[in-house]
Design a protein around this motif. Structure first.
Motif, mmCIF file in Angstrom:
data_model
loop_
_atom_site.group_PDB
_atom_site.id
_atom_site.type_symbol
_atom_site.label_atom_id
_atom_site.label_comp_id
_atom_site.label_asym_id
_atom_site.label_seq_id
_atom_site.Cartn_x
_atom_site.Cartn_y
_atom_site.Cartn_z
ATOM 1 N N SER A 39 34.411 32.302 35.933
ATOM 2 C CA SER A 39 34.726 31.421 34.956
ATOM 3 C C SER A 39 33.462 30.680 34.456
ATOM 4 O O SER A 39 33.402 30.178 34.018
ATOM 5 N N LEU A 75 41.389 37.931 34.581
ATOM 6 C CA LEU A 75 41.151 36.432 35.014
ATOM 7 C C LEU A 75 43.296 36.097 35.395
ATOM 8 O O LEU A 75 44.053 36.623 34.349
ATOM 9 N N SER A 82 41.221 30.313 27.569
ATOM 10 C CA SER A 82 39.720 30.003 27.694
ATOM 11 C C SER A 82 39.000 31.670 27.106
ATOM 12 O O SER A 82 37.668 31.800 28.100
ATOM 13 N N TYR A 139 46.727 45.363 44.176
ATOM 14 C CA TYR A 139 44.781 45.582 44.001
ATOM 15 C C TYR A 139 44.798 46.532 45.005
ATOM 16 O O TYR A 139 43.389 46.532 45.713
ATOM 17 N N ASN B 188 35.579 34.072 46.543
ATOM 18 C CA ASN B 188 35.457 32.651 45.811
ATOM 19 C C ASN B 188 35.404 32.362 47.206
ATOM 20 O O ASN B 188 34.692 31.018 47.604
#
Ligand SMILES: NC(=O)c1ccc[n+]([C@@H]2O[C@H](COP(=O)([O-])OP(=O)(O)OC[C@H]3O[C@@H](n4cnc5c(N)ncnc54)[C@H](OP(=O)(O)O)[C@@H]3O)[C@@H](O)[C@H]2O)c1
Lengths: 240, 371
Positions: A39, A75, A82, A139, B188
């Motif tokens: 992002s 995302l 966005s 995943y 992250n």
């Protein structure tokens, strides 16, 4: 190698998290050029990409959208607004996103049995061609699962979309990344790949995926979807 | 690359168990049981005992520091931590007060793992929006670390009222208490832990744990890039230890299958198959088996992930009290010593090997993939 590469489409990935980095690795391994963005600024993900998906090019979401031939959305679904929609005009876009309330918050708009979330994405990206893929497998299974075509017990990924040529392109990509593609109908049907369906979270062979798809209409969720859609003749219009 | 000897911890979420007769314990009985289990963990020689933070039926760990305080007064040596503290919905000032008190009470045995937790009930309960998760965590981590590292503290942000030259009491020991960051796979979060120079706890609850080798590599490289000193990496896993593999597998399945089925119902995925379960036992994230099986698996983790701490979550809802007690017992008296023994043998062998063959340098798998 350079010859092959020049004939392969460049893949862009929006989202440099768990799924984005795994998909990058899978596609890089078969020779695709991969652009990826999170992002924020590329510097924020540079080290992540360097370690977890070495060879992918970390850049901005805008550059990914502009320069890639095929763009994968990896995302959080709740942030789909966005996505730089105008830069994706005319492109093939693969929607790997799911509604996950622990990330997205409580969002009835993303959990509506009448409308698949890929239909929402298609209406947000009216000038792009959206295909649903890579969403139903966890995943870690994506990471551990790829095998060469023809391998016994090869795992499969269901794909759904409105245009045969786009489905063919995505099927090629899915196959190259190590999974058997299984056609699961159009975008409206892609609700059978979403949470609450038997396929969601499944790690199955093509036959298993096919069976789960066949059972969907008679499953509890399938009946719920059918009832909601029957009672709502204008579902299609509410998208506009 | 492991730092120091391997440490062994137990984690509990205060899952409500059943007794010999199959009766479900009351919440209050479970609270008292957790304190007993903390004492038991110390008796069998384990290093850390950690309590989670959940707000739903079937779990009694909502007042984590209160439970830890109870265990603190009943033990002398074992360290007391969390698994994990949901930082985003805690007030860092209150958290500081609770854990500085616990640290004082336990004579310096308090520690924390801060993270997201696997459940999110605390968000609506305390009036937070889960969509604000990132901002909440980021700002509160900044404040909590500031309180621990520099007092008086001046801070301002968006998630609570500002502090000006604020001092809190009881004050923590200089530098604060050991504070880990718990991560579940998001790269992250790994970077964030490294940025603060905090040790990393990998919560690995599904799939092959080896997958996280890249995260460990990322963590080490990020520490380097941020100019932070090396920090330990720990692993949090679920499991049960019994006398035989078969007994362990059957006992765990009876409690695990309904739990995962319920989780799936809430999140929209289907119940686990027996086949999938067997795979999780063989090569996946579950540490279920005889002491030897579990010890071998932990040794493998020290190679793959360079962990210097291994935490086993020994309770899941509906497990018999006896099975929990047996797990604690065998983990402390059989698994931990066996792992230490296996590692010592390996170290000895690799030392004599490197003396014999000074030129062979086994290339490390992690370094190799990213060279
Ligand atoms: N986890 C799974 O097993 C799984 C499996 C299949 C599909 N999915 C779906 O895949 C998507 C990603 O999941 P995940 O588990 O990978 O999540 P994740 O680890 O949290 O990663 C999400 C990534 O998206 C980035 N991002 C956020 N807003 C963005 C934007 N506007 N443009 C570009 N990137 C943006 C985030 O960057 P910042 O950190 O900078 O915000 C982060 O890198 C979700 O929709 C999920 O439902 C997940």
């Amino acid at each position: 190698m350079p010859d092959i590469q020049s004939t392969l489409p460049t893949i862009g990935i929006l989202g440099a998290g768990k799924v984005g980095t795994v998909l990058s690795r899978l596609l890089l391994a078969t020779g695709y050029r991969v652009l990826i963005a999170g992002s924020g600024s590329p510097s924020k993900i540079a080290l992540i990409i360097d370690v977890l998906a070495p060879g992918a090019h970390a850049t901005t979401a805008e550059e990914v959208a502009r320069d890639a031939d095929i763009v994968i959305l990896a995302l959080p679904l709740g942030k789909y607004r966005s996505i730089p929609a105008h830069l994706l005009e005319g492109k093939l876009v693969i929607d790997a996103m799911n509604y996950w309330w622990e990330v997205d918050g409580i969002r009835p708009d993303l959990n509506d049995p009448r409308v698949s979330t890929s239909e929402l994405i298609q209406s947000f990206l009216p000038a792009s061609r959206v295909v649903k893929a890579y969403n139903h497998m966890g995943y870690h299974d994506l990471d551990e699962g790829p095998t060469p075509a023809g391998t016994l017990g090869r795992k499969a990924i269901a794909i759904a979309g409105d245009t045969p040529s786009d489905l063919a392109a995505v099927a090629t990509l899915v196959n190259a990344s190590g999974f058997d593609p299984v056609l699961a109908g159009n975008l409206r049907d892609s609700i059978a790949l979403q949470p609450h369906s038997e396929l969601f979270g499944a790690n199955l062979t093509a036959e298993g995926v096919q069976d789960a798809l066949t059972r969907f209409p008679t499953s509890e969720r399938g009946r719920e979807v059918a009832a909601a859609r029957a009672g709502d003749g204008v579902a299609g219009l509410s998208l506009a | 690359m492991t730092t120091g000897p391997l440490e062994f911890g137990l984690n509990t979420f205060g899952d409500v168990p059943t007794d010999h007769a199959g009766r479900t314990l009351s919440d209050a009985e479970t609270v008292r049981l957790v304190v007993e289990e903390g004492k038991h963990a110390e008796q069998v020689g384990l290093d850390v005992f950690s309590v989670g933070e959940h707000y739903r039926e079937g779990y009694v760990d909502s007042a984590t520091p209160v439970l830890l305080a109870g265990i603190a007064t009943a033990t002398e040596r074992i360290r007391l931590g969390t698994a994990v503290t949901v930082l985003s919905t805690n007030d860092p000032v209150r958290l500081y007060n609770e854990f500085s008190t616990l640290d004082a009470m336990s004579n310096g045995r308090a520690q924390l793992v801060l993270g997201r937790a696997s459940q999110t009930q605390s968000f609506p309960l305390f009036g937070y929006d889960i969509a604000d998760y990132e901002t909440l965590f980021e700002e509160k981590l900044e404040l909590f670390m500031k309180l621990q590292r520099e007092m008086p503290t001046t801070w301002s942000g968006t998630v609570r009222s500002p502090l000006t030259e604020q001092t809190l009491h009881p004050q923590m020991r200089p530098g604060g208490i050991p504070t880990w960051i718990g991560v579940g796979g998001s790269p992250n979060s790994v970077i964030r832990a490294a940025r603060y120079g905090l040790p990393l706890m990998l919560a690995i609850i599904g799939g092959e744990p080896e997958r996280f080798a890249g995260h460990v590599d990322l963590y080490h490289r990020a520490l380097e890039q941020f100019g932070q000193p090396m920090q330990p990496v720990g692993q949090h896993a679920l499991g049960l230890i019994a006398d035989t593999d078969e007994e362990a597998s059957e006992t765990w399945w009876r409690a695990w299958e309904p739990m995962v089925t319920q989780m799936g119902r809430e999140r929209g995925f289907y119940p686990p198959t027996r086949e999938r379960y067997e795979l999780e036992l063989a090569s996946g994230a579950l540490f279920v088996g005889s002491p030897e099986t579990v010890a071998q698996k932990i040794v493998r983790m020290t190679h793959e992930l360079h962990i210097s701490r291994f935490d086993l979550k020994y309770d899941i809802g509906g497990l018999p009290v006896d099975a929990r007690a047996r797990t604690i017992e065998l983990f402390g008296t059989r698994v931990a010593p066996r792992v230490r023994e296996l590692l010592a043998v390996e170290q000895h062998e690799s030392q004599s090997q490197s003396q014999d063959l000074p030129t062979t340098h086994p290339v490390h798998p992690i370094g190799a993939t990213h060279a």
